[in-house]
Design a protein around this motif. Structure first.
Motif, PDB file in Angstrom:
ATOM      1  N   LYS A   1      35.424  49.899  18.001  1.00  0.00           N
ATOM      2  CA  LYS A   1      34.073  49.744  17.449  1.00  0.00           C
ATOM      3  C   LYS A   1      33.088  49.267  18.508  1.00  0.00           C
ATOM      4  O   LYS A   1      31.878  49.484  18.384  1.00  0.00           O
ATOM      5  CB  LYS A   1      34.080  48.782  16.259  1.00  0.00           C
ATOM      6  N   TYR A   2      33.589  48.641  19.577  1.00  0.00           N
ATOM      7  CA  TYR A   2      32.678  48.140  20.607  1.00  0.00           C
ATOM      8  C   TYR A   2      32.204  49.224  21.566  1.00  0.00           C
ATOM      9  O   TYR A   2      31.421  48.950  22.473  1.00  0.00           O
ATOM     10  CB  TYR A   2      33.319  46.969  21.351  1.00  0.00           C
ATOM     11  N   PHE A   3      32.641  50.454  21.373  1.00  0.00           N
ATOM     12  CA  PHE A   3      32.028  51.572  22.083  1.00  0.00           C
ATOM     13  C   PHE A   3      30.567  51.754  21.674  1.00  0.00           C
ATOM     14  O   PHE A   3      29.753  52.247  22.449  1.00  0.00           O
ATOM     15  CB  PHE A   3      32.751  52.884  21.720  1.00  0.00           C
ATOM     16  N   TYR A   4      30.236  51.377  20.426  1.00  0.00           N
ATOM     17  CA  TYR A   4      29.035  51.918  19.800  1.00  0.00           C
ATOM     18  C   TYR A   4      27.828  50.993  19.831  1.00  0.00           C
ATOM     19  O   TYR A   4      27.269  50.633  18.799  1.00  0.00           O
ATOM     20  CB  TYR A   4      29.354  52.347  18.365  1.00  0.00           C
ATOM     21  N   ASP A   5      27.404  50.624  21.058  1.00  0.00           N
ATOM     22  CA  ASP A   5      26.053  50.107  21.201  1.00  0.00           C
ATOM     23  C   ASP A   5      25.135  51.321  21.334  1.00  0.00           C
ATOM     24  O   ASP A   5      25.554  52.468  21.121  1.00  0.00           O
ATOM     25  CB  ASP A   5      25.957  49.164  22.405  1.00  0.00           C
ATOM     26  N   GLU A   6      23.854  51.122  21.691  1.00  0.00           N
ATOM     27  CA  GLU A   6      22.943  52.266  21.784  1.00  0.00           C
ATOM     28  C   GLU A   6      23.408  53.271  22.834  1.00  0.00           C
ATOM     29  O   GLU A   6      23.423  54.483  22.602  1.00  0.00           O
ATOM     30  CB  GLU A   6      21.528  51.781  22.102  1.00  0.00           C
ATOM     31  N   ALA A   7      23.794  52.765  24.007  1.00  0.00           N
ATOM     32  CA  ALA A   7      24.240  53.664  25.078  1.00  0.00           C
ATOM     33  C   ALA A   7      25.514  54.396  24.670  1.00  0.00           C
ATOM     34  O   ALA A   7      25.650  55.605  24.875  1.00  0.00           O
ATOM     35  CB  ALA A   7      24.466  52.878  26.365  1.00  0.00           C
ATOM     36  N   GLY A   8      26.458  53.665  24.095  1.00  0.00           N
ATOM     37  CA  GLY A   8      27.703  54.283  23.675  1.00  0.00           C
ATOM     38  C   GLY A   8      27.501  55.321  22.590  1.00  0.00           C
ATOM     39  O   GLY A   8      28.145  56.378  22.596  1.00  0.00           O
ATOM     40  N   SER A   9      26.601  55.047  21.652  1.00  0.00           N
ATOM     41  CA  SER A   9      26.317  56.005  20.589  1.00  0.00           C
ATOM     42  C   SER A   9      25.725  57.286  21.159  1.00  0.00           C
ATOM     43  O   SER A   9      26.059  58.395  20.732  1.00  0.00           O
ATOM     44  CB  SER A   9      25.369  55.394  19.557  1.00  0.00           C
ATOM     45  N   ARG A  10      24.834  57.142  22.142  1.00  0.00           N
ATOM     46  CA  ARG A  10      24.258  58.339  22.785  1.00  0.00           C
ATOM     47  C   ARG A  10      25.337  59.129  23.527  1.00  0.00           C
ATOM     48  O   ARG A  10      25.364  60.364  23.467  1.00  0.00           O
ATOM     49  CB  ARG A  10      23.140  57.930  23.751  1.00  0.00           C
ATOM     50  N   LEU A  11      26.221  58.444  24.218  1.00  0.00           N
ATOM     51  CA  LEU A  11      27.296  59.125  24.936  1.00  0.00           C
ATOM     52  C   LEU A  11      28.220  59.860  23.966  1.00  0.00           C
ATOM     53  O   LEU A  11      28.667  60.985  24.251  1.00  0.00           O
ATOM     54  CB  LEU A  11      28.098  58.130  25.777  1.00  0.00           C
ATOM     55  N   PHE A  12      28.495  59.239  22.820  1.00  0.00           N
ATOM     56  CA  PHE A  12      29.357  59.920  21.863  1.00  0.00           C
ATOM     57  C   PHE A  12      28.707  61.194  21.336  1.00  0.00           C
ATOM     58  O   PHE A  12      29.389  62.208  21.130  1.00  0.00           O
ATOM     59  CB  PHE A  12      29.736  59.007  20.701  1.00  0.00           C
ATOM     60  N   GLU A  13      27.398  61.156  21.123  1.00  0.00           N
ATOM     61  CA  GLU A  13      26.714  62.381  20.689  1.00  0.00           C
ATOM     62  C   GLU A  13      26.835  63.469  21.747  1.00  0.00           C
ATOM     63  O   GLU A  13      26.977  64.653  21.419  1.00  0.00           O
ATOM     64  CB  GLU A  13      25.244  62.090  20.376  1.00  0.00           C
ATOM     65  N   GLN A  14      26.818  63.089  23.023  1.00  0.00           N
ATOM     66  CA  GLN A  14      27.028  64.067  24.088  1.00  0.00           C
ATOM     67  C   GLN A  14      28.452  64.616  24.050  1.00  0.00           C
ATOM     68  O   GLN A  14      28.677  65.818  24.260  1.00  0.00           O
ATOM     69  CB  GLN A  14      26.750  63.437  25.453  1.00  0.00           C
TER      70      GLN A  14
END
Length: 323
Positions: A37-50
Motif C-alpha cells: 500500500k505504500y507504493f501509492y503516494d501521488e508519484a507512485g499512483s502516477r507510475l502505476f497508471e503508466q
C-alpha cells in the motif's frame, strides 16, 4: 440521490496510516517486508497508471477488454438501484465502463483509496464527464476498519475491486478482506478481477518491463521514505527485483541491496548485507474454481464469470447474502 461530490475522510484515517511505524517494523523483521500500500503516494499512483499502459503489462488491457465486452451483463447482476463501492479506486478508469452501462440516476458511487489527492483529482474528472452522478469519495485503507456512507433507501450495496489487486494479499489477508466485504456488501455483491495462472515468461515480462517503469514504481517506496521520513541510504544502494515463486504461485517484488549498506530511519539504523532484500509486493495467481472456493468460505455465493480467450484473466460476480 443528490448529484455531485461529497468529500468524506474519516477522522481515524491519518491515525490508521503510519508509514514510519510500519517501515520501522518492516526493516526490523526477518525477512524484511512491507505492505505494497505504500507504493501509492501521488508519484507512485502516477507510475502505476503508466505501468497499466505498458505493452508487457497484460492485466489492465485484458480486464478493460472484458469490461468493454460485458459491462452490460455485469451491471445487470447489480440490480436497479445501487450504491457502487470501488475498493482501491485509483484513476477511476475501469468503473467508467460500468457507469456507462447503468442509468445515471440509479447509482451512487463511493470510490475508496488510500491516496487522497490522487483520488480527489480523479473524482473531479469523473464528475466533469458524468454530470448528475452522485459521488462520495472516501480516503481510507479499505483493509482496515472504515465507515461507508449509508446505503440509500431501496439500493443494494455492490463492491467493485478490479485490477487483480486481491492477488497482493496473502491467503490469510485475502480471506480477511473477503469476509469484511461480504459483511459490508450484505444483500448485494462483489465484482472482482483476478489474475489467472499462466506461463511464467508472460508473468516475468509483465513485472520487468523494458522501460523500467515497474522498477521506478518499486523504488518509489524508498524515495517516499527519503522525502517524507528523512531516511538516509546510498542513492544507488537498491535495485528492482521481480520473479515468479512457484511454491506460492505468485510474482514477488523486492528491493535488493546492491552492496552492504546501512539505512537510517529516525534514530534507528538498519543493516543490509549485499543481496538482502526488502519484500515490497507479491501478486498471487489463481484458478477460477480455486478463487470461488475461497470466496465461498468467506460468505459469498459464486455467480457469473467472464474470461478472455487466452484464459489469462477473469472477472467474477459474487453474491453476498443477507447474513
Amino acid at each position: 440521490m443528490k448529484p455531485g461530490i461529497e468529500w468524506r475522510q474519516p477522522r481515524a484515517a491519518a491515525e490508521n496510516e503510519s508509514f514510519a511505524a510500519d517501515l520501522h517494523a518492516a526493516l526490523a523483521r526477518v525477512p524484511k517486508a512491507i505492505s505494497p500500500k505504500y507504493f501509492y503516494d501521488e508519484a507512485g499512483s502516477r507510475l502505476f497508471e503508466q505501468i497499466c499502459d505498458l505493452p508487457e503489462y497484460y492485466p489492465t488491457r485484458t480486464e478493460l477488454s472484458l469490461l468493454h465486452s460485458h459491462a452490460a451483463d455485469m451491471a445487470a447482476q447489480f440490480g436497479p438501484q445501487v450504491q457502487l463501492v470501488e475498493y482501491g479506486a485509483g484513476a477511476l478508469r475501469k468503473v467508467r465502463l460500468l457507469l456507462d452501462a447503468m442509468p445515471r440516476d440509479s447509482v451512487e458511487f463511493v470510490p475508496m483509496d488510500i491516496s487522497g489527492p490522487h483520488l480527489l483529482a480523479a473524482c473531479d474528472a469523473l464528475a466533469g464527464d458524468y454530470p448528475g452522478l452522485a459521488i462520495q469519495p472516501l480516503v481510507a485503507d479499505f483493509t482496515r476498519p472504515h465507515t461507508l456512507p449509508p446505503c440509500p433507501d431501496g439500493s443494494r450495496r455492490v463492491g467493485f475491486f478490479p485490477g487483480s489487486s486481491i492477488g497482493n494479499f496473502t491467503p490469510a489477508e485475502a480471506d480477511a478482506f473477503l469476509r469484511l466485504a461480504a459483511a459490508e456488501l450484505a444483500g448485494g455483491g462483489l465484482l472482482i478481477g483476478i489474475d489467472l495462472e499462466k506461463e511464467h515468461s508472460v508473468l516475468h515480462a509483465a513485472y520487468n518491463d523494458a522501460a523500467g517503469v515497474t522498477a521506478a514504481f518499486n523504488l518509489n517506496v524508498l524515495e517516499r521514505a527519503r522525502n517524507e521520513l528523512g531516511a538516509e541510504f546510498p542513492s544507488d544502494g537498491f535495485e528492482h527485483l521481480a520473479f515468479y515463486n512457484p511454491a506460492y504461485r505468485r510474482i514477488e517484488m523486492h528491493l535488493r541491496a546492491t552492496q552492504a549498506l546501512e539505512l537510517q530511519l529516525g534514530s534507528e539504523v538498519y543493516a543490509f548485507h549485499e543481496g538482502e532484500t526488502l519484500h515490497t509486493e507479491h501478486s498471487h495467481k489463481y484458478t477460477v474454481t480455486g478463487f470461488q472456493a475461497l470466496a465461498q468460505r468467506a460468505g459469498f455465493k459464486p455467480g457469473k464469470v467472464w474470461t478472455d480467450a487466452n484464459g489469462w484473466f477473469a472477472v467474477l460476480w459474487l453474491e453476498a447474502s443477507n447474513g
